[in-house]
Scaffold this active site. Structure first.
Site, PDB file in Angstrom:
ATOM      1  N   HIS A 116       0.805  -1.233   0.000  1.00  0.00           N
ATOM      2  CA  HIS A 116       0.000   0.000   0.000  1.00  0.00           C
ATOM      3  C   HIS A 116       0.838   1.283   0.000  1.00  0.00           C
ATOM      4  O   HIS A 116       0.493   2.256   0.675  1.00  0.00           O
ATOM      5  CB  HIS A 116      -0.962   0.006   1.178  1.00  0.00           C
ATOM      6  N   HIS A 187      -9.592   2.450  -0.080  1.00  0.00           N
ATOM      7  CA  HIS A 187      -9.608   1.357   0.894  1.00  0.00           C
ATOM      8  C   HIS A 187     -10.761   1.516   1.894  1.00  0.00           C
ATOM      9  O   HIS A 187     -10.562   1.388   3.107  1.00  0.00           O
ATOM     10  CB  HIS A 187      -8.275   1.287   1.636  1.00  0.00           C
ATOM     11  N   GLU A 327     -11.591  -3.524  -3.256  1.00  0.00           N
ATOM     12  CA  GLU A 327     -10.610  -2.555  -3.734  1.00  0.00           C
ATOM     13  C   GLU A 327     -10.337  -2.801  -5.220  1.00  0.00           C
ATOM     14  O   GLU A 327      -9.685  -3.780  -5.575  1.00  0.00           O
ATOM     15  CB  GLU A 327      -9.319  -2.686  -2.933  1.00  0.00           C
TER      16      GLU A 327
END
Length: 363
Positions: A116, A187, A327
């Site tokens: 991420h 997210h 996502e």
């Protein structure tokens, strides 16, 4: 005729999101549409904090996990609740990749892998915000060359629009002055019963994908696309999330449940040409959420690592599987997987991606 007052649960205080950090102002921003839907954002991490949508009786409920104050996001347990994720959503194996003959090293912030966007990803920086209408906001930022190890000055714009058709559309756009990799996503953690209202395992889910990308013990794709047919990963016909949670399928054991990338089918599409990625129904509230996207994949994450340490807007702890994430994305580890769709962005090109979360109720 007197206008009916809309009641929103657990309304957050804008003053709890006002701050100046390193000279940059942080604030709360609210989008509304004519039907009373309401979305609250902070420009810290470009986070969707609250999203109020009606149930089958017209009662508004907040369907995303989020925290009650800015301080809770910054100084509480690390989380990605509602955040934009970048430069690269999901994992990159061993925190490294190459572009041509140039090798790049990234933070290993998820075991041996990069996750991420790194130690300080897009979720933990302050964005410039410009609210262009009651139902639209635009966030911009230049991610400097070699931020978190990624090459190129990346100029990013993300626009959120809350339409009168009850669609929250996220439009991503970016340019670079040096060849780089990019994979942006949002997210948000969803619970269509309402945030803090227990687990999501009785939500009925359809994912429009006939394949998925199996992973190794570090949740890195092994490089193949496998059929979902006859496995716990087959959501082509709607089923409860719970139905196959206890499957002894090796991939379910590795992920501790669902934490996998699904390879989306190319149809059906909506009028904007976006593929239907998923449809989720919550039987008690009657809420329905559909996800449409221009991306080739979607990560289903079942909230396996929620552990009760984060206390939500309703004052309740967020425990294991109290939410799910869908996502939209290019595939994990694509920079190291030449058979996967490319995530390269070159100077002169424009990265564009669109995802829509559409809300309805059972008729």
């Amino acid at each position: 005729m007197e206008e009916k007052k809309i009641l929103y649960a657990n309304t957050i205080n804008p003053d709890d999101f006002k701050a100046v950090i390193d000279g940059d102002s942080v604030n709360l921003y609210t989008l509304t549409n004519k039907n009373g839907l309401k979305a609250d954002f902070t420009n810290y991490g470009q986070r969707l904090i609250a999203l109020h949508v009606p149930d089958k009786d017209g009662k508004m409920g907040d369907v995303v996990l989020g925290l009650p104050t800015l301080d809770a996001y910054i100084n509480g347990p690390k989380n990605n609740f509602g955040a934009v994720i970048g430069r690269y959503g999901n994992r990159i194996a061993k925190g490294k990749f190459s572009i041509g003959k140039i090798k790049y090293k990234l933070a290993k912030n998820n075991g041996e892998n990069h996750l991420h966007g790194g130690t300080i990803g897009f979720d933990a920086v302050i964005w410039k915000a410009r609210q262009t209408a009651a139902n639209q906001i635009e966030f911009t930022r230049v991610s400097p060359d070699m931020e978190e190890g990624y090459p190129g000055n990346l100029d990013v714009k993300v626009t959120y629009n809350l339409s009168d058709e009850n669609e929250l559309t996220i439009s991503y756009e970016a340019t670079t002055d040096k060849t780089t990799v990019i994979n942006l996503t949002n997210h948000s953690y969803f619970n269509l019963k309402g945030e803090g209202e227990g687990d999501v395992n009785d939500h009925i889910m359809m994912i429009n994908a006939s394949g998925y990308t199996p992973v190794d013990a570090g949740l890195i794709p092994v490089g193949t696309i496998e059929s979902v047919d006859g496995t716990a990963f087959d959501f082509t016909n709607p089923k409860t999330i719970r139905k196959d949670l206890d499957s002894n399928h090796a991939q379910m054991v590795i992920g501790g449940g669902y934490d996998h990338n699904f390879v989306l089918n190319e149809s059906p599409k909506n009028s904007e040409g976006l593929v239907l990625a998923a449809r989720v129904t919550e039987p008690v509230s009657g809420r329905i959420m559909e996800v449409y996207t221009s991306e080739p994949g979607v990560q289903l994450y079942g909230g396996n690592f929620l552990n009760g340490t984060s206390i939500g807007k309703s004052g309740k702890p967020y425990a294991k599987r109290n939410a799910f994430c869908l996502e939209t994305q290019h595939f994990p580890d694509s920079p190291n997987q030449p058979k996967f769709p490319s995530t390269l962005l070159k100077p002169g090109e424009i990265y564009k991606s669109t995802t829509v979360y559409k809300f309805d109720v059972v008729k």
